[in-house]
Design a protein around this motif. Structure first.
Motif, mmCIF file in Angstrom:
data_model
loop_
_atom_site.group_PDB
_atom_site.id
_atom_site.type_symbol
_atom_site.label_atom_id
_atom_site.label_comp_id
_atom_site.label_asym_id
_atom_site.label_seq_id
_atom_site.Cartn_x
_atom_site.Cartn_y
_atom_site.Cartn_z
ATOM 1 N N ALA A 1 -2.394 -14.067 -5.000
ATOM 2 C CA ALA A 1 -3.146 -12.809 -5.011
ATOM 3 C C ALA A 1 -3.566 -12.413 -3.601
ATOM 4 N N MET A 2 -3.956 -13.405 -2.779
ATOM 5 C CA MET A 2 -4.397 -13.103 -1.414
ATOM 6 C C MET A 2 -3.220 -12.656 -0.549
ATOM 7 N N VAL A 3 -2.107 -13.341 -0.668
ATOM 8 C CA VAL A 3 -0.907 -12.902 0.056
ATOM 9 C C VAL A 3 -0.520 -11.499 -0.407
ATOM 10 N N GLY A 4 -0.764 -11.230 -1.691
ATOM 11 C CA GLY A 4 -0.492 -9.915 -2.260
ATOM 12 C C GLY A 4 -1.445 -8.836 -1.796
ATOM 13 N N ARG A 5 -2.395 -9.194 -0.939
ATOM 14 C CA ARG A 5 -3.261 -8.191 -0.298
ATOM 15 C C ARG A 5 -2.975 -8.114 1.195
ATOM 16 N N GLN A 6 -1.876 -8.749 1.606
ATOM 17 C CA GLN A 6 -1.478 -8.710 3.009
ATOM 18 C C GLN A 6 -0.061 -8.173 3.176
ATOM 19 N N THR A 7 0.925 -8.859 2.600
ATOM 20 C CA THR A 7 2.319 -8.435 2.796
ATOM 21 C C THR A 7 2.629 -7.051 2.211
ATOM 22 N N PRO A 8 1.968 -6.587 1.136
ATOM 23 C CA PRO A 8 2.254 -5.221 0.677
ATOM 24 C C PRO A 8 1.932 -4.156 1.729
ATOM 25 N N ILE A 9 0.917 -4.413 2.552
ATOM 26 C CA ILE A 9 0.586 -3.467 3.620
ATOM 27 C C ILE A 9 1.701 -3.456 4.658
ATOM 28 N N LEU A 10 2.240 -4.636 4.958
ATOM 29 C CA LEU A 10 3.383 -4.741 5.865
ATOM 30 C C LEU A 10 4.590 -4.013 5.290
ATOM 31 N N ALA A 11 4.776 -4.127 3.979
ATOM 32 C CA ALA A 11 5.946 -3.542 3.318
ATOM 33 C C ALA A 11 6.021 -2.035 3.493
ATOM 34 N N VAL A 12 4.887 -1.384 3.645
ATOM 35 C CA VAL A 12 4.866 0.073 3.822
ATOM 36 C C VAL A 12 5.611 0.477 5.093
ATOM 37 N N PHE A 13 5.532 -0.356 6.126
ATOM 38 C CA PHE A 13 6.074 -0.002 7.432
ATOM 39 C C PHE A 13 7.497 -0.506 7.671
ATOM 40 N N VAL A 14 7.937 -1.497 6.909
ATOM 41 C CA VAL A 14 9.263 -2.076 7.157
ATOM 42 C C VAL A 14 10.385 -1.053 6.971
ATOM 43 N N PRO A 15 10.416 -0.264 5.880
ATOM 44 C CA PRO A 15 11.489 0.737 5.763
ATOM 45 C C PRO A 15 11.470 1.764 6.887
ATOM 46 N N LEU A 16 10.286 2.095 7.397
ATOM 47 C CA LEU A 16 10.201 3.017 8.528
ATOM 48 C C LEU A 16 10.852 2.392 9.761
ATOM 49 N N ALA A 17 10.654 1.086 9.938
ATOM 50 C CA ALA A 17 11.302 0.386 11.050
ATOM 51 C C ALA A 17 12.821 0.402 10.881
ATOM 52 N N LEU A 18 13.283 0.291 9.640
ATOM 53 C CA LEU A 18 14.727 0.265 9.392
ATOM 54 C C LEU A 18 15.383 1.593 9.747
ATOM 55 N N VAL A 19 14.762 2.711 9.361
ATOM 56 C CA VAL A 19 15.376 4.002 9.692
ATOM 57 C C VAL A 19 15.290 4.257 11.197
ATOM 58 N N ALA A 20 14.271 3.711 11.848
ATOM 59 C CA ALA A 20 14.179 3.827 13.310
ATOM 60 C C ALA A 20 15.298 3.033 13.970
ATOM 61 N N ILE A 21 15.593 1.843 13.449
ATOM 62 C CA ILE A 21 16.693 1.034 13.986
ATOM 63 C C ILE A 21 18.031 1.736 13.746
ATOM 64 N N ALA A 22 18.163 2.326 12.553
ATOM 65 C CA ALA A 22 19.426 2.969 12.193
ATOM 66 C C ALA A 22 19.700 4.223 13.011
ATOM 67 N N ASP A 23 18.640 5.002 13.317
ATOM 68 C CA ASP A 23 18.889 6.291 13.970
ATOM 69 C C ASP A 23 17.758 6.753 14.884
ATOM 70 N N GLY A 24 16.953 5.827 15.379
ATOM 71 C CA GLY A 24 15.929 6.178 16.359
ATOM 72 C C GLY A 24 14.896 7.170 15.855
ATOM 73 N N ARG A 25 14.394 8.002 16.762
ATOM 74 C CA ARG A 25 13.347 8.967 16.413
ATOM 75 C C ARG A 25 13.838 9.986 15.404
ATOM 76 N N ARG A 26 15.106 10.376 15.539
ATOM 77 C CA ARG A 26 15.646 11.330 14.571
ATOM 78 C C ARG A 26 15.615 10.756 13.158
ATOM 79 N N GLY A 27 15.927 9.461 13.036
ATOM 80 C CA GLY A 27 15.879 8.831 11.722
ATOM 81 C C GLY A 27 14.494 8.888 11.116
ATOM 82 N N LEU A 28 13.480 8.608 11.937
ATOM 83 C CA LEU A 28 12.104 8.685 11.458
ATOM 84 C C LEU A 28 11.731 10.110 11.081
ATOM 85 N N ARG A 29 12.106 11.063 11.921
ATOM 86 C CA ARG A 29 11.718 12.451 11.693
ATOM 87 C C ARG A 29 12.352 13.015 10.417
#
Length: 545
Positions: free
Chosen positions: A192-220
């Motif tokens: 339960a405690m880990v489940g109050r930490q990694t879910p917050i990280l999970a919000v940002f990981v896909p954003l990092a992936l689109v940034a890796i795939a296509d930089g600022r344009r990918g994010l935009r």
């Protein structure tokens, strides 16, 4: 016989830690700065670890060598055993042409490679992590991205960065179950405690992936889709781990995330210049060529599409069946536990060490289950036994240097663990007092960077986190959970996972290049996790219970 020593240099933890860090420093400098091939860097660092163990810690050379052999065997079984069979399945789909079919099928879901990266690397990778773990998601999703047309290095980086938020609950929550065992805390409480930490990280990981795939344009251009995938995954992981079942957290989160992404793409299909230009392959060398366009446009029968997806459906089915309690209990009967011959270790407190105990999980290991899935896939893909065996031989040849690297890295980890080098580093960091809340995730991150496994990191430092928390007046649950949550961010820079990713996409010798591309993401995310841990120990203490 050898008894661990924590402060062999001038009876000082600080000086001893500097020396204990030499093998890791040598490894990462050779990979990231000198660009030495991974297998050479791993072997040299192993030699450094043995030299430190013998010359500084006073470990008998025979005991150090035996610890190294145990680590090397562990590197092959179960870790490489998983990767070899996963890549074999991929090789069979390539031989039969079904990976091209898979590529074309994914293009019908979305012809935007940035969205494909989130669906494949993040959502589907999380499902593989939930069911198997131990390198399986990196091996499978990197080659899937390669099939979709991503350049090899980019495919490897995407697979590694995506394999973060799901890791703590991977392999049906094995890391958390292990953490509970060594810390004396409840699995449900820690989950339960880990489940109050990694879910917050999970919000940002896909954003990092689109940034890796296509930089600022990918994010935009794709941030709404990426954010949706991350938020749905995070909410599902939180709700499942806190109110339903800790082992099922990633299963539920990955499926809901994938479903939400597919639904959103079908409802909202943005027509951007990026998509109209036909950039389906994420910058691959064949993007835009007539041959590539023909492969993408070629119609496939429903039967061929089903066969293309079949190996992955079979993998999931086999793993799910093997997780059924009755089946798992039956398969566990084939587990053989042995004491590593000649290896006699004691902890610094004088208790027998559990390190020489080796479990040969012959049927419960994901590698054997992947082999079964591969055999079934061979039949479904209508591949002859001869061709399947040739594909297996090609797999072993492709992975030959990765095998050396992984076995050497695990040998290094076992030598460091057995001699006391790793625990020296951890004990020194644990003396930070109240500031330990800020650096607790770094301890987990270090453990996974060394071993490549959140489970192993929790085994090493779980009890230490609880002890340090008690001394500093901090929450033992929070510190133990932070070890696991911080550990997931060391996965992408672990030499063993770098080797797996490089071998999967066929860029042997480029592990250093991959390391340089992922290290910044690892550091950014671990700083974020440290800040979250520090806040949860103070102003966000209401999140801890």
């Amino acid at each position: 016989m050898y008894r661990q020593i924590l402060d062999p240099v001038a009876h000082s933890l600080a000086w001893s830690s500097l020396v204990a860090a030499l093998p890791l420093a040598a490894l990462f400098v050779m990979l990231g700065v000198l660009r030495v091939r991974a297998w050479i860097a791993a072997l040299v660092s192993l030699a450094v670890a043995i030299a430190v163990a013998v010359a500084v810690y006073g470990m008998p050379i025979g005991q150090a060598a035996l610890a190294g052999t145990e680590g090397a065997v562990f590197g092959f079984f179960p870790i490489l055993w998983i990767v070899i069979n996963a890549i074999w399945v991929y090789q069979m789909t390539v031989q039969t042409g079904h990976f091209d079919v898979l590529r074309r099928s994914f293009a019908t879901v979305s012809d935007d490679d940035r969205i494909q990266a989130v669906i494949v690397a993040f959502s589907f990778g999380a499902l593989l992590e939930a069911l198997a773990g131990f390198g399986t998601p990196v091996a499978v999703t990197s080659v899937m991205l390669l099939a979709l047309g991503f350049k090899p290095l980019k495919a490897a980086v995407l697979a590694l960065v995506a394999n973060t938020a799901p890791v703590a609950f991977g392999a049906m929550a094995t890391p958390i179950i292990t953490l509970a065992k060594v810390s004396g805390l409840s699995t449900d409480t820690l989950g339960a405690m880990v489940g109050r930490q990694t879910p917050i990280l999970a919000v940002f990981v896909p954003l990092a992936l689109v940034a890796i795939a296509d930089g600022r344009r990918g994010l935009r251009e794709t941030w709404p889709v990426a954010l949706t995938g991350g938020v749905v995954f995070g909410l599902a992981q939180y709700a499942t781990s806190n109110f339903v079942s800790v082992p099922l957290a990633d299963v539920v989160a990955s499926l809901l995330s994938a479903g939400a992404l597919v639904l959103l793409v079908r409802i909202r299909r943005p027509q951007t210049e990026y998509m109209r230009a036909g950039v389906i392959a994420g910058g691959a060398a064949d993007t835009g060529t007539p041959e590539f366009a023909e492969r993408v446009a070629k119609p496939d029968s429903r039967a061929e599409v089903l066969r293309a997806y079949a190996p992955y459906a079979i993998i999931i089915a086999v793993f799910v069946i093997c997780q059924i309690s009755a089946v798992k209990k039956f398969l566990e009967k084939a587990t053989v536990t042995v004491h590593w011959p000649g290896l006699h270790l004691y902890t610094a407190k004088g208790a027998p060490s559990s390190l020489p105990t080796f479990n040969f999980n012959l049927l419960t290991t994901p590698g054997t289950q992947m082999l079964v899935a591969g055999i079934v896939s061979m039949v479904v893909l209508r591949l002859s036994v001869v061709r399947a065996l040739k594909a297996y031989g090609a797999t072993l040849y492709q992975l030959r240097w990765a095998i050396v690297t992984v076995m050497a890295v695990l040998a290094l980890a076992f030598v460091m663990n057995a001699s006391g080098q790793t625990i020296t580093l951890g004990t020194w960091m644990a003396g930070a007092g109240g500031a330990f809340a800020l650096i607790s995730p770094i301890l987990g991150w270090l453990g996974v960077a060394v071993t490549g496994s959140d489970t192993s990191s929790n085994s090493l430092f779980g009890a230490l986190q609880v002890t340090a928390a008690a001394k500093a007046g901090l929450s033992p649950v929070l510190m133990a959970a932070s070890n696991s949550s911080g550990g997931v961010l060391g996965k992408m820079i672990s030499p063993q996972n770098l080797a797996i990713a490089a071998a999967a996409v066929g860029v042997h010798g480029k592990e250093g290049d991959i390391f340089r591309r992922v290290i910044i993401w690892s550091l950014v995310f671990v700083v974020f996790m440290c800040a979250l841990s520090g806040l949860q120990a103070s102003v966000l203490s209401w999140m801890v219970r």
